[in-house]
Design a protein around this motif. Structure first.
Motif, PDB file in Angstrom:
ATOM      1  N   ASP A   1      47.335  56.567  31.343  1.00 14.60           N
ATOM      2  CA  ASP A   1      46.350  55.816  30.559  1.00 14.60           C
ATOM      3  C   ASP A   1      46.936  55.425  29.191  1.00 14.60           C
ATOM      4  OD1 ASP A   1      44.659  56.130  32.686  1.00 14.60           O
ATOM      5  OD2 ASP A   1      43.510  57.779  31.763  1.00 14.60           O
ATOM      6  N   THR A   2      47.678  56.338  28.578  1.00 16.88           N
ATOM      7  CA  THR A   2      48.285  56.030  27.263  1.00 16.88           C
ATOM      8  C   THR A   2      49.319  54.917  27.392  1.00 16.88           C
ATOM      9  OG1 THR A   2      48.012  58.354  26.656  1.00 16.88           O
ATOM     10  CG2 THR A   2      49.534  57.062  25.320  1.00 16.88           C
ATOM     11  N   LEU A   3      50.143  54.948  28.452  1.00 16.82           N
ATOM     12  CA  LEU A   3      51.142  53.916  28.654  1.00 16.82           C
ATOM     13  C   LEU A   3      50.502  52.550  28.918  1.00 16.82           C
ATOM     14  CD1 LEU A   3      53.759  55.863  30.798  1.00 16.82           C
ATOM     15  CD2 LEU A   3      53.980  55.130  28.417  1.00 16.82           C
ATOM     16  N   LYS A   4      49.397  52.524  29.634  1.00 19.36           N
ATOM     17  CA  LYS A   4      48.707  51.256  29.886  1.00 19.36           C
ATOM     18  C   LYS A   4      48.166  50.668  28.602  1.00 19.36           C
ATOM     19  CE  LYS A   4      47.459  51.625  34.719  1.00 19.36           C
ATOM     20  NZ  LYS A   4      46.404  51.605  35.696  1.00 19.36           N
ATOM     21  N   LYS A   5      47.704  51.489  27.676  1.00 19.18           N
ATOM     22  CA  LYS A   5      47.193  50.997  26.395  1.00 19.18           C
ATOM     23  C   LYS A   5      48.305  50.365  25.564  1.00 19.18           C
ATOM     24  CE  LYS A   5      43.420  54.250  25.646  1.00 19.18           C
ATOM     25  NZ  LYS A   5      42.964  55.365  24.813  1.00 19.18           N
ATOM     26  N   ASP A   6      49.486  50.973  25.657  1.00 17.28           N
ATOM     27  CA  ASP A   6      50.628  50.470  24.871  1.00 17.28           C
ATOM     28  C   ASP A   6      51.150  49.140  25.361  1.00 17.28           C
ATOM     29  OD1 ASP A   6      50.437  52.702  23.311  1.00 17.28           O
ATOM     30  OD2 ASP A   6      52.071  53.794  24.299  1.00 17.28           O
ATOM     31  N   GLU A   7      50.873  48.772  26.594  1.00 16.55           N
ATOM     32  CA  GLU A   7      51.415  47.529  27.159  1.00 16.55           C
ATOM     33  C   GLU A   7      50.730  46.315  26.652  1.00 16.55           C
ATOM     34  OE1 GLU A   7      51.281  47.831  31.403  1.00 16.55           O
ATOM     35  OE2 GLU A   7      52.843  49.320  31.430  1.00 16.55           O
TER      36      GLU A   7
END
Length: 178
Positions: free
Chosen positions: A172-178
């Motif tokens: 979820d954190t990586l998806k926000k960063d994209e």
């Protein structure tokens, strides 16, 4: 119909079944209830027949019925269960115990060694004990959750100890960063 508890094998007729009908009285019911650690035991009956199987073996078939009362595993309140099951055993004259140290007996094995007597009363108690619910639970009874931790900290939950719980948060954190 026979109401005896133990039958001598030498007295059993080879060419006709021997019927039995066990309905224990209040004193015997109380003894069985205490032996099986039940809160209550009612309407216990075991009916069936014993007949020869081959030249030296015997087969017992019957029906066990009982109403048992056990404590709920969650609330300890009484839980009533009705048990109605078929019972069968085969008593074998040429019985031999396995020699292997790690021999595993199948769960559905109904074969027993033949002794001088066959005791339908003992078969009844054994069948009843095997048929009892292992974890009786009152309808709607659920385990609550309790969290213990130091003051000011968030208690750990079951989800926190699951091996992939952290990966979902990372995804979820990586998806926000994209």
């Amino acid at each position: 119909m026979s109401d005896v508890t133990s039958l001598r094998v030498v007295d059993l007729p080879q060419n006709a079944p021997t019927a039995f009908n066990l309905r224990p009285d209040a004193e015997v019911l109380n003894d069985i209830k205490n032996e099986l650690e039940l809160l209550g035991l009612r309407k216990l009956s075991f009916t069936g027949e014993l007949h020869s199987q081959g030249k030296r073996d015997w087969a017992l078939t019957g029906k066990l019925g009982a109403t048992v009362i056990q404590p709920c595993v969650v609330t300890l309140e009484p839980v009533t269960t009705r048990i109605d099951i078929p019972v069968s055993r085969v008593f074998v004259a040429e019985w031999s115990n396995p020699d292997e140290p790690e021999y595993e007996i199948p769960e559905d094995d109904e074969t027993e060694p033949l002794g001088a007597e066959i005791d339908p009363h003992q078969v009844m108690i054994e069948a009843l004990s095997l048929a009892l619910p292992q974890y009786p639970r009152k309808d709607g009874a659920e385990l609550g959750s309790t969290g213990y931790t130091e003051p000011g900290k968030q208690p750990m939950t079951d989800a926190d100890v699951k091996p992939f719980a952290g990966l979902a948060g990372l995804r979820d954190t990586l998806k926000k960063d994209e």
